[in-house]
Write a protein that holds these residues in place. Structure first.
Motif, PDB file in Angstrom:
ATOM      1  N   GLY A  22       0.831  -1.209   0.000  1.00 23.51           N
ATOM      2  CA  GLY A  22       0.000   0.000   0.000  1.00 23.51           C
ATOM      3  C   GLY A  22       0.856   1.244   0.000  1.00 23.51           C
ATOM      4  O   GLY A  22       1.085   1.849   1.067  1.00 23.51           O
ATOM      5  N   PRO A  23       1.358   1.648  -1.154  1.00 18.30           N
ATOM      6  CA  PRO A  23       2.282   2.795  -1.219  1.00 18.30           C
ATOM      7  C   PRO A  23       1.699   4.088  -0.655  1.00 18.30           C
ATOM      8  O   PRO A  23       2.464   4.968  -0.249  1.00 18.30           O
ATOM      9  CB  PRO A  23       2.572   2.922  -2.715  1.00 18.30           C
ATOM     10  N   SER A  24       0.389   4.199  -0.621  1.00 19.56           N
ATOM     11  CA  SER A  24      -0.217   5.428  -0.108  1.00 19.56           C
ATOM     12  C   SER A  24      -0.441   5.394   1.406  1.00 19.56           C
ATOM     13  O   SER A  24      -0.891   6.393   1.984  1.00 19.56           O
ATOM     14  CB  SER A  24      -1.550   5.690  -0.817  1.00 19.56           C
ATOM     15  N   LEU A  25      -0.148   4.273   2.041  1.00 18.50           N
ATOM     16  CA  LEU A  25      -0.343   4.170   3.484  1.00 18.50           C
ATOM     17  C   LEU A  25       0.592   5.116   4.235  1.00 18.50           C
ATOM     18  O   LEU A  25       1.722   5.371   3.805  1.00 18.50           O
ATOM     19  CB  LEU A  25      -0.078   2.740   3.965  1.00 18.50           C
ATOM     20  N   SER A  26       0.125   5.587   5.359  1.00 23.20           N
ATOM     21  CA  SER A  26       0.968   6.359   6.279  1.00 23.20           C
ATOM     22  C   SER A  26       1.382   5.427   7.407  1.00 23.20           C
ATOM     23  O   SER A  26       0.545   4.946   8.169  1.00 23.20           O
ATOM     24  CB  SER A  26       0.203   7.563   6.834  1.00 23.20           C
ATOM     25  N   VAL A  27       2.683   5.142   7.484  1.00 18.18           N
ATOM     26  CA  VAL A  27       3.207   4.157   8.432  1.00 18.18           C
ATOM     27  C   VAL A  27       4.199   4.823   9.373  1.00 18.18           C
ATOM     28  O   VAL A  27       5.109   5.528   8.936  1.00 18.18           O
ATOM     29  CB  VAL A  27       3.894   2.986   7.693  1.00 18.18           C
ATOM     30  N   CYS A  28       4.019   4.570  10.660  1.00 17.81           N
ATOM     31  CA  CYS A  28       4.908   5.110  11.689  1.00 17.81           C
ATOM     32  C   CYS A  28       5.503   3.948  12.487  1.00 17.81           C
ATOM     33  O   CYS A  28       4.806   2.977  12.793  1.00 17.81           O
ATOM     34  CB  CYS A  28       4.130   6.038  12.612  1.00 17.81           C
ATOM     35  N   VAL A  29       6.793   4.042  12.798  1.00 16.25           N
ATOM     36  CA  VAL A  29       7.470   3.031  13.610  1.00 16.25           C
ATOM     37  C   VAL A  29       8.040   3.712  14.848  1.00 16.25           C
ATOM     38  O   VAL A  29       8.823   4.659  14.726  1.00 16.25           O
ATOM     39  CB  VAL A  29       8.593   2.328  12.831  1.00 16.25           C
TER      40      VAL A  29
END
Length: 424
Positions: A44-51
């Protein structure tokens, strides 16, 4: 394919913001957490992912402090398939990760151990793994004349697709790929997760300020600290966390040893796993005479659970003197003159239930909270396949590439055991 330039970045974590909104928040930036972030953004290239990671220096990171090995010699078919994907993934990164396909050599004594090893190899071969029986005694002695084989009935060697690599480089490659594709890495120590896992509150490293992440899904990939993270969920206390996610830090020691005997150069020493629980492998070219050794914590001591603090990471040199060295010297007499050059130790995320990974949803009343932990020393090698699988669970609602449902985290609550017989 991961670009070579992605190996050269620094850690680069941001500090706590007052409030941020993301689709997915991953807790833990070790190899598993970074792999999940990478594959989430692949799907999902449009996802906003935080680690979120509390140790941005990776000083006590289990991934970085691991032996950095990968094998196909497991008794559980799912673990074999996980490694088969991991090997191809790591091969793509060579030579950067310094993948040395030196092979694993498992040894078994007479009786049940030999029968089990033969059963394991038959299963591995049926799954397409290039594992070969070598027998024991004089037959094995012909292959490795520097080894004492009198008490060995059976052995098995990975002819390819097994070996060791640089775990730091693999972890950074996964992390930097995820970051290049849009993942945000935040330094923070989790304080609280609300009852529906849509809000995470965390301290910065000095605990001077608090930030909040609002998200749609939370993935707990905090390794040996994952049980602690679970207790921050509203409504989950220590008793419940211990019951449904029995993952604890266990200290493991690694000794870097010099053994100059040229007899060990040809044939060179693969990663040998002895019936005693000790292991040894060469490090670098055989001519260097450098070896990594360890094992036997569960045999020579009570192998207690740890808290997971940096202060606990003190090498147990008595383990070398009283257990590891005598066992290796008995197996390989040339090691009678071996000298320890250096050493280190790190934590396993030890699953006390059945020593296998715990993956997927875990809380029956929270549909968007996932775990990926409890790999009991196999996390670094299983990170690529686990990252892909968890990403598929979150994005697609189920496994698409490799079915990891056998390792479902809810099996602890169901009383279902997945027992891996080849634990090192």
């Amino acid at each position: 394919m991961i670009s070579r330039k992605l190996f050269r970045g620094h850690h680069r974590f941001t500090t706590a913001a007052t409030k941020a909104i993301h689709d997915v928040c991953i807790v833990g930036a070790g190899a598993v957490g970074c792999s999940i972030a990478k594959f989430l953004l692949d799907l999902g290239p449009s996802l906003s992912v935080c680690v979120v990671e509390r140790d941005p220096s990776y000083k006590i990171s289990s991934s970085v402090l691991s032996l950095g090995s990968i094998r196909q010699q497991f008794s559980e078919p799912t673990n074999v398939k996980i490694s088969q994907f991991g090997i191809e993934f790591i091969r793509e990164l060579s030579p950067d990760v310094q993948f040395d396909e030196g092979g694993y050599l498992f040894l078994a004594g007479h009786g049940e151990g030999a029968r089990q090893l033969r059963e394991n190899v038959d299963k591995q071969v049926s799954l397409g793994s290039p594992i070969r029986h070598f027998g024991g005694g004089s037959k094995l002695k012909e292959k490795y004349p520097w080894m004492n084989t009198d008490d060995i009935e059976e052995s098995a060697l990975g002819l390819s697709g097994e070996g060791w690599f640089d775990p730091y480089t693999l972890t950074m490659a996964l992390k930097n790929t995820a970051r290049q594709n849009g993942a945000v890495f935040v330094e923070g120590d989790i304080k609280a997760i609300n009852e529906d896992a849509t809000s995470i509150r965390f301290y910065d490293s000095q605990k001077k300020s608090m930030g909040e992440i609002v998200c749609s899904s939370v993935i707990n990939a905090a390794g040996c600290w994952s049980r602690n993270v679970l207790t921050t969920v509203d409504g989950v206390d220590n008793t419940l966390a211990n019951k449904i996610l029995p993952v604890f830090p266990r200290k493991r020691n690694v000794f870097v040893v010099h053994c100059p005997d040229p007899v060990l150069q040809n044939p060179s020493v693969p990663l040998i796993v002895c019936p005693s629980g000790v292991y040894v492998r060469r490090e670098g070219s055989p001519e260097r005479g450098i070896f990594l050794c360890g094992g036997m914590e569960s045999v020579a001591s009570d192998d207690p659970d740890c808290v997971g603090d940096a202060a606990e990471l003190v090498v147990d040199h008595n383990l070398w003197e009283t257990a590891v060295w005598p066992a290796i010297a008995k197996r390989i007499p040339a090691f009678e003159v071996a000298k320890v050059q250096s050493s280190w130790c790190g934590f396993y995320d030890y699953n006390t239930y059945d020593q296998n990974g715990l993956i997927g949803k875990i809380l029956p009343n929270i549909d968007n909270f996932y775990v990926a932990t409890g790999f009991s020393g196999h996390g670094i090698q299983q990170a690529p396949a686990v990252g892909r699988g968890v990403a598929e669970l979150v994005v697609d609602g189920g496994y698409r590439s490799l079915d990891l449902s056998e390792l479902s985290a809810t099996r602890v609550q169901e009383g279902r055991v997945v027992k891996e017989k080849n634990i090192v």
